[in-house]
Design a protein around this motif. Sequence first.
Motif, PDB file in Angstrom:
ATOM      1  N   ALA A 173      17.565  61.983 -42.890  1.00 34.90           N
ATOM      2  CA  ALA A 173      17.401  63.030 -41.880  1.00 34.90           C
ATOM      3  C   ALA A 173      15.933  63.301 -41.555  1.00 34.90           C
ATOM      4  CB  ALA A 173      18.061  64.321 -42.349  1.00 34.90           C
ATOM      5  N   GLU A 174      15.043  62.788 -42.371  1.00 28.94           N
ATOM      6  CA  GLU A 174      13.623  63.049 -42.163  1.00 28.94           C
ATOM      7  C   GLU A 174      13.111  62.309 -40.928  1.00 28.94           C
ATOM      8  OE1 GLU A 174      11.693  65.144 -43.927  1.00 28.94           O
ATOM      9  OE2 GLU A 174      13.482  65.658 -45.080  1.00 28.94           O
ATOM     10  N   GLY A 175      12.387  63.044 -40.094  1.00 25.70           N
ATOM     11  CA  GLY A 175      11.775  62.428 -38.928  1.00 25.70           C
ATOM     12  C   GLY A 175      10.387  61.895 -39.215  1.00 25.70           C
ATOM     13  N   PHE A 176       9.772  62.372 -40.288  1.00 23.20           N
ATOM     14  CA  PHE A 176       8.430  61.945 -40.675  1.00 23.20           C
ATOM     15  C   PHE A 176       7.444  62.061 -39.522  1.00 23.20           C
ATOM     16  CE2 PHE A 176      11.360  59.469 -43.415  1.00 23.20           C
ATOM     17  CZ  PHE A 176      11.006  60.011 -44.643  1.00 23.20           C
ATOM     18  N   GLY A 177       7.613  63.107 -38.717  1.00 21.09           N
ATOM     19  CA  GLY A 177       6.656  63.368 -37.651  1.00 21.09           C
ATOM     20  C   GLY A 177       6.971  62.716 -36.316  1.00 21.09           C
ATOM     21  N   ILE A 178       8.077  61.988 -36.214  1.00 19.81           N
ATOM     22  CA  ILE A 178       8.468  61.428 -34.917  1.00 19.81           C
ATOM     23  C   ILE A 178       9.794  62.060 -34.495  1.00 19.81           C
ATOM     24  CG2 ILE A 178       7.178  59.286 -35.196  1.00 19.81           C
ATOM     25  CD1 ILE A 178       9.787  57.855 -35.855  1.00 19.81           C
ATOM     26  N   VAL A 179      10.119  61.941 -33.228  1.00 18.01           N
ATOM     27  CA  VAL A 179      11.281  62.634 -32.666  1.00 18.01           C
ATOM     28  C   VAL A 179      12.592  62.154 -33.278  1.00 18.01           C
ATOM     29  CG1 VAL A 179      12.576  63.038 -30.546  1.00 18.01           C
ATOM     30  CG2 VAL A 179      10.085  63.111 -30.513  1.00 18.01           C
ATOM     31  N   LEU A 180      12.736  60.862 -33.439  1.00 22.10           N
ATOM     32  CA  LEU A 180      13.967  60.287 -33.987  1.00 22.10           C
ATOM     33  C   LEU A 180      13.713  59.791 -35.403  1.00 22.10           C
ATOM     34  CD1 LEU A 180      15.031  58.226 -30.871  1.00 22.10           C
ATOM     35  CD2 LEU A 180      16.072  60.339 -31.674  1.00 22.10           C
ATOM     36  N   PRO A 181      14.628  60.057 -36.311  1.00 20.39           N
ATOM     37  CA  PRO A 181      14.436  59.544 -37.672  1.00 20.39           C
ATOM     38  C   PRO A 181      14.371  58.013 -37.671  1.00 20.39           C
ATOM     39  CG  PRO A 181      16.250  61.122 -37.593  1.00 20.39           C
ATOM     40  CD  PRO A 181      15.851  60.841 -36.179  1.00 20.39           C
ATOM     41  N   ASP A 233      26.265  50.053 -34.756  1.00 20.67           N
ATOM     42  CA  ASP A 233      27.299  50.946 -35.291  1.00 20.67           C
ATOM     43  C   ASP A 233      26.781  51.733 -36.489  1.00 20.67           C
ATOM     44  OD1 ASP A 233      29.021  50.005 -33.341  1.00 20.67           O
ATOM     45  OD2 ASP A 233      30.179  48.723 -34.693  1.00 20.67           O
ATOM     46  N   ALA A 234      25.992  51.091 -37.330  1.00 17.71           N
ATOM     47  CA  ALA A 234      25.408  51.791 -38.486  1.00 17.71           C
ATOM     48  C   ALA A 234      24.455  52.886 -38.018  1.00 17.71           C
ATOM     49  CB  ALA A 234      24.685  50.801 -39.391  1.00 17.71           C
ATOM     50  N   ALA A 235      23.674  52.613 -36.975  1.00 16.34           N
ATOM     51  CA  ALA A 235      22.759  53.624 -36.437  1.00 16.34           C
ATOM     52  C   ALA A 235      23.541  54.806 -35.872  1.00 16.34           C
ATOM     53  CB  ALA A 235      21.856  53.015 -35.370  1.00 16.34           C
ATOM     54  N   VAL A 236      24.646  54.522 -35.180  1.00 14.65           N
ATOM     55  CA  VAL A 236      25.483  55.606 -34.643  1.00 14.65           C
ATOM     56  C   VAL A 236      26.047  56.442 -35.790  1.00 14.65           C
ATOM     57  CG1 VAL A 236      27.630  56.134 -33.419  1.00 14.65           C
ATOM     58  CG2 VAL A 236      26.044  54.453 -32.468  1.00 14.65           C
ATOM     59  N   LEU A 237      26.546  55.785 -36.813  1.00 12.22           N
ATOM     60  CA  LEU A 237      27.099  56.507 -37.961  1.00 12.22           C
ATOM     61  C   LEU A 237      26.040  57.389 -38.626  1.00 12.22           C
ATOM     62  CD1 LEU A 237      29.524  57.026 -39.808  1.00 12.22           C
ATOM     63  CD2 LEU A 237      28.820  55.040 -41.141  1.00 12.22           C
ATOM     64  N   THR A 238      24.859  56.837 -38.818  1.00 11.99           N
ATOM     65  CA  THR A 238      23.770  57.624 -39.400  1.00 11.99           C
ATOM     66  C   THR A 238      23.451  58.830 -38.516  1.00 11.99           C
ATOM     67  OG1 THR A 238      22.800  55.702 -40.495  1.00 11.99           O
ATOM     68  CG2 THR A 238      21.343  57.585 -40.122  1.00 11.99           C
ATOM     69  N   ALA A 239      23.330  58.595 -37.216  1.00 11.19           N
ATOM     70  CA  ALA A 239      22.991  59.679 -36.288  1.00 11.19           C
ATOM     71  C   ALA A 239      24.074  60.758 -36.284  1.00 11.19           C
ATOM     72  CB  ALA A 239      22.805  59.117 -34.886  1.00 11.19           C
ATOM     73  N   GLU A 240      25.331  60.341 -36.318  1.00 17.83           N
ATOM     74  CA  GLU A 240      26.413  61.324 -36.306  1.00 17.83           C
ATOM     75  C   GLU A 240      26.432  62.151 -37.581  1.00 17.83           C
ATOM     76  OE1 GLU A 240      29.784  58.835 -35.424  1.00 17.83           O
ATOM     77  OE2 GLU A 240      29.498  59.075 -33.248  1.00 17.83           O
ATOM     78  N   THR A 241      26.102  61.541 -38.713  1.00 13.35           N
ATOM     79  CA  THR A 241      26.074  62.319 -39.958  1.00 13.35           C
ATOM     80  C   THR A 241      24.910  63.307 -39.967  1.00 13.35           C
ATOM     81  OG1 THR A 241      24.803  60.655 -41.166  1.00 13.35           O
ATOM     82  CG2 THR A 241      27.204  60.502 -41.304  1.00 13.35           C
ATOM     83  N   LEU A 242      23.873  63.019 -39.202  1.00 10.03           N
ATOM     84  CA  LEU A 242      22.722  63.920 -39.131  1.00 10.03           C
ATOM     85  C   LEU A 242      22.955  65.077 -38.161  1.00 10.03           C
ATOM     86  CD1 LEU A 242      19.815  61.303 -38.974  1.00 10.03           C
ATOM     87  CD2 LEU A 242      20.656  62.547 -40.981  1.00 10.03           C
ATOM     88  N   THR A 243      23.976  64.942 -37.313  1.00 11.08           N
ATOM     89  CA  THR A 243      24.261  65.923 -36.255  1.00 11.08           C
ATOM     90  C   THR A 243      23.008  66.299 -35.472  1.00 11.08           C
ATOM     91  OG1 THR A 243      24.126  67.864 -37.731  1.00 11.08           O
ATOM     92  CG2 THR A 243      26.302  66.847 -37.453  1.00 11.08           C
ATOM     93  N   HIS A 244      22.280  65.279 -35.077  1.00 12.07           N
ATOM     94  CA  HIS A 244      21.043  65.426 -34.305  1.00 12.07           C
ATOM     95  C   HIS A 244      21.331  64.807 -32.934  1.00 12.07           C
ATOM     96  CE1 HIS A 244      16.793  64.068 -33.342  1.00 12.07           C
ATOM     97  NE2 HIS A 244      16.651  65.357 -33.564  1.00 12.07           N
ATOM     98  N   VAL A 271      21.989  60.837 -31.825  1.00  9.05           N
ATOM     99  CA  VAL A 271      23.316  60.329 -31.451  1.00  9.05           C
ATOM    100  C   VAL A 271      23.250  59.657 -30.086  1.00  9.05           C
ATOM    101  CG1 VAL A 271      25.722  60.949 -30.990  1.00  9.05           C
ATOM    102  CG2 VAL A 271      24.499  62.050 -32.875  1.00  9.05           C
ATOM    103  N   ILE A 272      22.544  60.271 -29.151  1.00  9.83           N
ATOM    104  CA  ILE A 272      22.394  59.673 -27.818  1.00  9.83           C
ATOM    105  C   ILE A 272      21.668  58.340 -27.926  1.00  9.83           C
ATOM    106  CG2 ILE A 272      21.254  59.924 -25.577  1.00  9.83           C
ATOM    107  CD1 ILE A 272      21.739  63.017 -25.924  1.00  9.83           C
ATOM    108  N   PHE A 273      20.555  58.317 -28.654  1.00  7.45           N
ATOM    109  CA  PHE A 273      19.754  57.091 -28.763  1.00  7.45           C
ATOM    110  C   PHE A 273      20.543  55.972 -29.442  1.00  7.45           C
ATOM    111  CE2 PHE A 273      16.407  54.351 -30.540  1.00  7.45           C
ATOM    112  CZ  PHE A 273      15.654  54.123 -29.395  1.00  7.45           C
ATOM    113  N   ALA A 274      21.260  56.304 -30.507  1.00  2.00           N
ATOM    114  CA  ALA A 274      22.043  55.283 -31.207  1.00  2.00           C
ATOM    115  C   ALA A 274      23.160  54.750 -30.307  1.00  2.00           C
ATOM    116  CB  ALA A 274      22.610  55.858 -32.504  1.00  2.00           C
ATOM    117  N   ASN A 275      23.788  55.627 -29.541  1.00  2.00           N
ATOM    118  CA  ASN A 275      24.810  55.159 -28.595  1.00  2.00           C
ATOM    119  C   ASN A 275      24.188  54.350 -27.465  1.00  2.00           C
ATOM    120  OD1 ASN A 275      27.737  55.951 -29.085  1.00  2.00           O
ATOM    121  ND2 ASN A 275      26.627  57.793 -29.696  1.00  2.00           N
ATOM    122  N   LEU A 276      22.975  54.676 -27.111  1.00  2.00           N
ATOM    123  CA  LEU A 276      22.242  53.865 -26.141  1.00  2.00           C
ATOM    124  C   LEU A 276      22.093  52.445 -26.679  1.00  2.00           C
ATOM    125  CD1 LEU A 276      20.504  53.664 -23.548  1.00  2.00           C
ATOM    126  CD2 LEU A 276      18.583  54.462 -24.904  1.00  2.00           C
ATOM    127  N   GLY A 277      21.767  52.341 -27.973  1.00  2.00           N
ATOM    128  CA  GLY A 277      21.672  51.018 -28.598  1.00  2.00           C
ATOM    129  C   GLY A 277      23.002  50.294 -28.585  1.00  2.00           C
TER     130      GLY A 277
END
Length: 179
Positions: free
Chosen positions: A46-54, A81-92, A96-102
């Motif tokens: 969940a850490e963004g480490f200073g950028i908008v998307l983790p 699919d793994a990126a979407v799953l990660t994004a959905e678990t983060l509820t960010h 979620v939009i960016f991962a679905n874009l991918g």
Amino acid sequence: IATALDDPGLAAVARAMLALAHYASGEYRRAVDMGVQAATPEDVRAEGFGIVLPPAVYGPTVASWALAELGEFADARRLADAAVLTAETLTHPHSVIFANLGRGFVLLRQGAVDAAVAVLEHALDIWTTADLPAVLLELAGPLASAYAQAGRAADAIALLERAVAEAVLLRHRLGNALG
């Protein structure tokens, strides 16, 4: 530097950004390597480490684009699919939009236009409920391309006009270039 400092967050961000740089320069294998390495351990996803998307979402998404460009669609879909799953678990929502874009990009490159439209429209639906006006600028091009390939030119044009209007409202440099 991140390795020398033993800073996994800095390393994840650097690798995610390098993934995009390699992708943009057509170095798809290197983009895949960096994007996969940007996926952080589960305890810091969940850490963004200073950028908008983790980096755990950003890196694998960019890597999926590179794999799609190489025609390695099974691996590209697995990473997307793994990126979407990660994004959905983060509820960010932006993640979620960016991962679905991918995911949509991979499907579009694979020629699965209807599936790409569905995924990208899902991302657009999330965008409409989130307060992220500039994110439309990321999403509009791929969705408009999918619309055009699906024979929905009017929808593609309307979406692009909406994105340009949004960019102008935001005083985004894209709006100045296209407005």
